[in-house]
Scaffold this motif. Structure first.
Motif, PDB file in Angstrom:
ATOM      1  N   PRO A 204      76.849 -59.273  95.808  1.00  0.00           N
ATOM      2  CA  PRO A 204      75.482 -59.057  96.288  1.00  0.00           C
ATOM      3  C   PRO A 204      74.640 -58.294  95.270  1.00  0.00           C
ATOM      4  O   PRO A 204      75.160 -57.494  94.493  1.00  0.00           O
ATOM      5  N   GLY A 205      73.345 -58.552  95.263  1.00  0.00           N
ATOM      6  CA  GLY A 205      72.445 -57.844  94.355  1.00  0.00           C
ATOM      7  C   GLY A 205      72.436 -58.451  92.970  1.00  0.00           C
ATOM      8  O   GLY A 205      73.044 -59.486  92.704  1.00  0.00           O
ATOM      9  N   GLN A 206      71.722 -57.782  92.081  1.00  0.00           N
ATOM     10  CA  GLN A 206      71.620 -58.203  90.688  1.00  0.00           C
ATOM     11  C   GLN A 206      72.086 -57.072  89.776  1.00  0.00           C
ATOM     12  O   GLN A 206      72.086 -55.902  90.168  1.00  0.00           O
ATOM     13  N   TYR A 207      72.473 -57.440  88.557  1.00  0.00           N
ATOM     14  CA  TYR A 207      73.085 -56.474  87.649  1.00  0.00           C
ATOM     15  C   TYR A 207      72.365 -56.468  86.307  1.00  0.00           C
ATOM     16  O   TYR A 207      72.068 -57.516  85.740  1.00  0.00           O
ATOM     17  N   HIS A 208      72.105 -55.269  85.819  1.00  0.00           N
ATOM     18  CA  HIS A 208      71.415 -55.061  84.552  1.00  0.00           C
ATOM     19  C   HIS A 208      72.457 -54.842  83.464  1.00  0.00           C
ATOM     20  O   HIS A 208      73.226 -53.887  83.514  1.00  0.00           O
ATOM     21  N   GLY A 209      72.511 -55.756  82.495  1.00  0.00           N
ATOM     22  CA  GLY A 209      73.461 -55.604  81.396  1.00  0.00           C
ATOM     23  C   GLY A 209      74.745 -56.375  81.553  1.00  0.00           C
ATOM     24  O   GLY A 209      75.688 -56.168  80.778  1.00  0.00           O
ATOM     25  N   SER A 210      74.799 -57.285  82.519  1.00  0.00           N
ATOM     26  CA  SER A 210      76.047 -58.032  82.710  1.00  0.00           C
ATOM     27  C   SER A 210      76.348 -58.941  81.521  1.00  0.00           C
ATOM     28  O   SER A 210      77.504 -59.084  81.115  1.00  0.00           O
ATOM     29  N   GLY A 211      75.296 -59.557  80.947  1.00  0.00           N
ATOM     30  CA  GLY A 211      75.520 -60.441  79.797  1.00  0.00           C
ATOM     31  C   GLY A 211      75.981 -59.692  78.566  1.00  0.00           C
ATOM     32  O   GLY A 211      76.881 -60.150  77.847  1.00  0.00           O
ATOM     33  N   CYS A 212      75.380 -58.531  78.314  1.00  0.00           N
ATOM     34  CA  CYS A 212      75.815 -57.691  77.192  1.00  0.00           C
ATOM     35  C   CYS A 212      77.268 -57.275  77.375  1.00  0.00           C
ATOM     36  O   CYS A 212      78.061 -57.291  76.429  1.00  0.00           O
ATOM     37  N   THR A 213      77.595 -56.884  78.609  1.00  0.00           N
ATOM     38  CA  THR A 213      78.947 -56.421  78.915  1.00  0.00           C
ATOM     39  C   THR A 213      79.971 -57.515  78.643  1.00  0.00           C
ATOM     40  O   THR A 213      81.008 -57.278  78.004  1.00  0.00           O
ATOM     41  N   HIS A 244      81.757 -55.363  90.119  1.00  0.00           N
ATOM     42  CA  HIS A 244      82.187 -55.073  91.488  1.00  0.00           C
ATOM     43  C   HIS A 244      82.168 -53.576  91.779  1.00  0.00           C
ATOM     44  O   HIS A 244      81.869 -53.157  92.915  1.00  0.00           O
ATOM     45  N   SER A 245      82.481 -52.769  90.789  1.00  0.00           N
ATOM     46  CA  SER A 245      82.498 -51.315  90.974  1.00  0.00           C
ATOM     47  C   SER A 245      81.250 -50.642  90.404  1.00  0.00           C
ATOM     48  O   SER A 245      81.227 -49.432  90.206  1.00  0.00           O
ATOM     49  N   GLY A 246      80.214 -51.451  90.149  1.00  0.00           N
ATOM     50  CA  GLY A 246      78.984 -50.912  89.575  1.00  0.00           C
ATOM     51  C   GLY A 246      78.202 -50.070  90.570  1.00  0.00           C
ATOM     52  O   GLY A 246      78.564 -49.935  91.744  1.00  0.00           O
ATOM     53  N   TRP A 247      77.100 -49.510  90.087  1.00  0.00           N
ATOM     54  CA  TRP A 247      76.319 -48.602  90.921  1.00  0.00           C
ATOM     55  C   TRP A 247      74.829 -48.809  90.691  1.00  0.00           C
ATOM     56  O   TRP A 247      74.402 -49.293  89.652  1.00  0.00           O
ATOM     57  N   ARG A 248      74.042 -48.404  91.668  1.00  0.00           N
ATOM     58  CA  ARG A 248      72.576 -48.494  91.566  1.00  0.00           C
ATOM     59  C   ARG A 248      72.051 -47.109  91.220  1.00  0.00           C
ATOM     60  O   ARG A 248      71.767 -46.291  92.081  1.00  0.00           O
ATOM     61  N   LEU A 249      71.926 -46.859  89.929  1.00  0.00           N
ATOM     62  CA  LEU A 249      71.504 -45.542  89.453  1.00  0.00           C
ATOM     63  C   LEU A 249      69.985 -45.383  89.475  1.00  0.00           C
ATOM     64  O   LEU A 249      69.472 -44.270  89.618  1.00  0.00           O
ATOM     65  N   GLY A 250      69.272 -46.480  89.294  1.00  0.00           N
ATOM     66  CA  GLY A 250      67.816 -46.415  89.244  1.00  0.00           C
ATOM     67  C   GLY A 250      67.182 -47.122  90.417  1.00  0.00           C
ATOM     68  O   GLY A 250      67.804 -47.308  91.468  1.00  0.00           O
ATOM     69  N   LYS A 251      65.944 -47.566  90.222  1.00  0.00           N
ATOM     70  CA  LYS A 251      65.181 -48.185  91.296  1.00  0.00           C
ATOM     71  C   LYS A 251      65.326 -49.709  91.321  1.00  0.00           C
ATOM     72  O   LYS A 251      64.789 -50.359  92.213  1.00  0.00           O
ATOM     73  N   GLY A 252      66.019 -50.246  90.335  1.00  0.00           N
ATOM     74  CA  GLY A 252      66.118 -51.690  90.233  1.00  0.00           C
ATOM     75  C   GLY A 252      67.531 -52.212  90.386  1.00  0.00           C
ATOM     76  O   GLY A 252      68.208 -51.943  91.376  1.00  0.00           O
ATOM     77  N   GLN A 253      67.988 -52.930  89.372  1.00  0.00           N
ATOM     78  CA  GLN A 253      69.284 -53.590  89.428  1.00  0.00           C
ATOM     79  C   GLN A 253      70.447 -52.601  89.291  1.00  0.00           C
ATOM     80  O   GLN A 253      70.285 -51.495  88.783  1.00  0.00           O
TER      81      GLN A 253
END
Length: 262
Positions: A204-213, A244-253
């Motif tokens: 669920p949701g979207q992820y910032h930096g998944s392609g770089c990772t 899967h274990s990521g987090w929402r640190l900011g206001k976006g992804q």
């Protein structure tokens, strides 16, 4: 006495994202977590957050070339990861440096647009990617929109990948996270009709930096001696777990959790 084995070194050529979600921060975290030493060359400074990108200030192409050449001369580079290049001049400078090191595996993440939709690279970079960088890359990792930009006449993942393979890249990982599908379908295409299909549960949701990772994880696996197919397989598994274990640190992804021991 304890003998310490030196880690493989991965040369990163990419832009900086001050949110830490993408760019060289994502690259260095992923490469370090997978047991390699990152050597980052900065191609651009950006103004961006977890919502979108707002400004890109590219580095001087000569400075990029000198950074990369100096590191290549000093460190035992085992693989290269290319991310945001910004414009054609930087693309040509990077190609000129890497053409002198044809033995190195290169993972090219053709960053053109931010996850929020903002353009990160000038249109003239596309031709340099096709003419100079894709031919010297080992694995190219476009998402669906990047693949369409690089192969606008093609209308299927297979046709887009064939276009890039014909330019000289041995492997193309066509990523499907941005497509409207129940699961994420990534397909690795190779020469002579080789194909490996990978399906991942859509989180669920979207992820910032998944392609770089993912691209950095592939580069780290290649640097550690794995062949391309196994490197892509294991890098995807590691990246999915980071998401899967990521987090929402900011206001976006969400930001992938690339920290060791997650």
């Amino acid at each position: 006495m304890t003998t310490t084995t030196t880690p493989p070194v991965v040369l990163i050529i990419a832009g900086n994202d001050p949110s830490g979600g993408a760019g060289v921060c994502a690259d260095t975290q992923a490469i370090s977590a997978l047991g390699c030493h990152p050597a980052p060359v900065i191609t651009a400074l950006t103004v961006q957050d977890t919502l979108n990108a707002y400004r890109v200030e590219v580095s001087d192409p000569q400075l990029v070339m000198e950074q990369a050449a100096t590191v290549l001369d000093d460190l035992p580079i085992a693989a290269v990861k290319l991310g945001l290049l910004g414009n054609a001049e930087i693309g040509r400078a990077v190609a000129e440096v890497l053409e002198s090191h044809p033995e190195l595996p290169v993972v090219l993440d053709p960053v053109l647009v931010a996850a929020g939709g903002a353009r990160l690279a000038e249109e003239n970079l596309i031709q340099v990617l096709k003419e100079q960088l894709i031919p010297i890359s080992t694995v190219v990792t476009p998402n669906a929109s990047e693949a369409r930009a690089l192969a606008p006449e093609a209308d299927t993942p297979q046709a887009r990948a064939d276009t890039l393979l014909e330019l000289g890249a041995p492997w193309v990982l066509h990523k499907g996270a941005d497509e409207d599908t129940p699961a994420v379908d990534n397909i690795l295409f190779g020469a002579e009709g080789r194909r490996e299909d990978f399906r991942w549960d859509r989180l669920p949701g979207q992820y910032h930096g998944s392609g770089c990772t993912l691209a950095s994880a592939i580069a780290a696996r290649l640097a550690s001696g794995q062949d391309a197919v196994e490197a892509v397989r294991q890098a995807q598994d590691w990246t999915w777990r980071a998401l899967h274990s990521g987090w929402r640190l900011g206001k976006g992804q969400h930001i992938p959790n690339r920290l060791p021991g997650r």
